[in-house]
Scaffold this motif. Sequence first.
Motif, PDB file in Angstrom:
ATOM      1  N   HIS A  19       0.834  -1.211   0.000  1.00  0.00           N
ATOM      2  CA  HIS A  19       0.000   0.000   0.000  1.00  0.00           C
ATOM      3  C   HIS A  19       0.861   1.250   0.000  1.00  0.00           C
ATOM      4  O   HIS A  19       2.091   1.166   0.047  1.00  0.00           O
ATOM      5  CB  HIS A  19      -0.991  -0.009   1.162  1.00  0.00           C
ATOM      6  N   HIS A  38       1.418   3.848   2.027  1.00  0.00           N
ATOM      7  CA  HIS A  38       2.078   4.507   3.164  1.00  0.00           C
ATOM      8  C   HIS A  38       3.606   4.444   3.011  1.00  0.00           C
ATOM      9  O   HIS A  38       4.156   3.446   2.538  1.00  0.00           O
ATOM     10  CB  HIS A  38       1.654   3.851   4.483  1.00  0.00           C
ATOM     11  N   HIS A  59      -7.209  -1.904   5.679  1.00  0.00           N
ATOM     12  CA  HIS A  59      -6.398  -0.843   6.276  1.00  0.00           C
ATOM     13  C   HIS A  59      -7.147   0.474   6.071  1.00  0.00           C
ATOM     14  O   HIS A  59      -8.296   0.459   5.646  1.00  0.00           O
ATOM     15  CB  HIS A  59      -5.030  -0.871   5.567  1.00  0.00           C
TER      16      HIS A  59
HETATM   17 ZN    ZN Z   1      -0.011   1.446   6.567  1.00  0.00          ZN
END
Ligand code: ZN
Length: 242
Positions: A52, A54, A112
């Motif tokens: 992902h 981040h 998430h």
């Molecule tokens: Zn994360």
Amino acid sequence: MKLKVLGSSSAGNGYILQGERQTLLLEAGVPIAAVRKHVDDFRTIVGCLVSHSHGDHAKYIADYAKAGIHIYADEDVCLSCKGVHVNSLTILEDGDQFRVGGFRVMACSANHDVPCLGYFILHDEMGSLAFITDSHDYQYSMTDLQHLMIEVNWSEELLRQAVDEKRTPWFVAKRVRETHMGLHNAINYIQEEVSLDALREIVMLHLSYENSDPRVFTEEITKAFQKPTFVAAEGLEIELKR
Ligand SMILES: [Zn+2]
Ligand SMILES: [Zn+2]
């Protein structure tokens, strides 16, 4: 197949699956210099799967792509990859199945606060492996799984203690509970969805600095499943046997 951990925390995540001739990277959250320490010839790197967007998982994608490494990730990650040539990216969706060199991969959605993918990976030299991170729970059943890499970020006891002692604000604790896998979610998930017969080991990922205790988590997971259990941290190396 060797699993090498370059980092497994909010400071940066990176894992290497190193076979006899081919290497697959998981995550691009550690500087490329860390990869170079373990891989002499980058032509052996068949690709990098990113979970992902981040920073602790995706911060160095542009550097990886510049070094000739092909990135596999969902649209959210790819849209944030400024300066990365489209030919270096493969956009994935939940349920996609594809080959990366000798690795056969399936992308499976995680839970998430941004879109996030887990990966189910097969290779002749290791059998089957599941990689699940930054997901407060997980819905996929795993039969005949040999290697499990799963986030175990926090426990209710330690999180509550951190809030009581004002080390963690309550709203941060709320986010942690809703977006990351806690010890009890991990135990429940494995009990309900993972068949243990073929499982060789459990590698716990992304332990929180504030809200985890590596010793206690290792004891609890070992007690629950009677499998060799490891804490992923920089420098850990495990032989993933078939
Ligand atoms: Zn994360
Ligand atoms: Zn993370």
